[in-house]
Design an enzyme around this catalytic site. Structure first.
Site, short mmCIF file in Angstrom:
data_model
loop_
_atom_site.label_atom_id
_atom_site.label_comp_id
_atom_site.label_asym_id
_atom_site.label_seq_id
_atom_site.Cartn_x
_atom_site.Cartn_y
_atom_site.Cartn_z
N SER A 99 49.19 17.57 13.40
CA SER A 99 48.23 18.47 12.78
C SER A 99 47.55 19.25 13.88
CB SER A 99 47.14 17.70 12.02
OG SER A 99 47.62 17.28 10.77
N GLU A 106 41.05 36.77 15.54
CA GLU A 106 41.33 37.39 14.24
C GLU A 106 41.56 36.35 13.15
OE1 GLU A 106 43.11 37.68 17.00
OE2 GLU A 106 42.78 39.73 17.77
N SER A 107 41.05 35.14 13.34
CA SER A 107 41.05 34.02 12.39
C SER A 107 41.83 32.79 12.89
CB SER A 107 41.44 34.42 10.98
OG SER A 107 40.45 35.28 10.44
N HIS A 112 50.41 21.48 9.62
CA HIS A 112 50.37 20.04 9.30
C HIS A 112 51.79 19.66 8.95
CE1 HIS A 112 46.07 20.36 9.43
NE2 HIS A 112 46.15 21.38 8.61
N CYS A 127 43.30 38.99 10.62
CA CYS A 127 42.53 40.14 10.19
C CYS A 127 42.81 41.32 11.11
CB CYS A 127 41.04 39.80 10.20
SG CYS A 127 40.64 38.32 9.28
#
Lengths: 159, 159
Positions: A99, A106-107, A112, A127
């Site tokens: 994980s 930009e995010s 996982h 973004c």
């Protein structure tokens, strides 16, 4: 301290990748060393914060290899034009699942994995000028999945 | 080193929260210090990896406060029954936006805020016995949004 801590791999040397190809919010001439690259965009007649791809891969390989996963997700971020700020991956035992997340200006990208099922859930949320669709071929090369399900969601629609 | 690095806040003291209320994959009697809690579940006649809530909040407050956000997301994880492994938050200037993630044994919580728009995109992705819907009231208390859009996606459907 949690017994799990020593098992985590911390990769926190952000690259200096920065693309500067699109319109920015910061006025010209100001110090833009921390210039925001996750501005809202207008596309297809819609204004929104960013594109979030929920990617489920099946029949995939290398899902228990944290180093390979780290490398693949970093490459995925770079090809999409994103800026890497931080990453962290955790390797589970005994099934070997991984994980982790890559935090972007930009995010983010997250993964996982369930090696015992040859399945992984990947998120590509970007973004501004980034295009997460460009990351998909990188994931295909790294994990060689038999099937890739891409669910595109637009976050933060204002119009 | 990236000039942005000193601005990042690293919060990497995972809590010892661990809920043990549901069926596990590890056989009884074995060392379960790293026992996987993100097993696939069966619900509403469907078998899948986990529930992913894409939460967009509007007209919200405290979106430029990394310490409050860190605390809120940790509380959100705990009330849902999740296990915190790692968290990292980045505070942008000049607009004060925050991007961050909390890595869970059962997947992750992420947030990206746009204080200038009173908007934030939050992700609550949890597997196993966790219920991310229980996190929503925590987010409401922390951010007092005028509007909350919850988009529920089930990841890794096998049947």
């Amino acid at each position: 301290m949690n017994a799990l801590t020593p098992l985590g791999m911390v990769s926190d040397l952000p690259s200096e990748n920065q693309t500067n190809t699109a319109v920015r919010e910061a006025p010209l001439g100001q110090d833009n060393s921390d210039e925001r690259t996750d501005y809202f965009v207008r596309r297809d007649g819609m204004t929104f914060a960013g594109t979030h791809l929920l990617v489920d891969i099946w029949g995939a390989n290398n899902l228990d290899d944290p180093a390979l996963i780290d490398s693949a997700l970093r490459e995925a971020a770079i090809v999409a034009g994103a800026t890497i700020l931080h990453s962290h991956f955790h390797h589970f035992t005994p099934n070997g699942g991984v994980s982790g997340v890559v935090v972007l200006a930009e995010s983010h990208i997250s993964i996982h994995t369930w090696p015992e099922r040859n399945y992984a859930a990947i998120d590509l949320f970007m973004c501004g000028a980034c295009d997460p669709h460009l990351s998909i071929p990188v994931l295909r090369r790294a994990f060689a999945p038999e099937r890739v399900d891409v669910n595109e969601q637009r976050r933060g629609r204002v119009a």
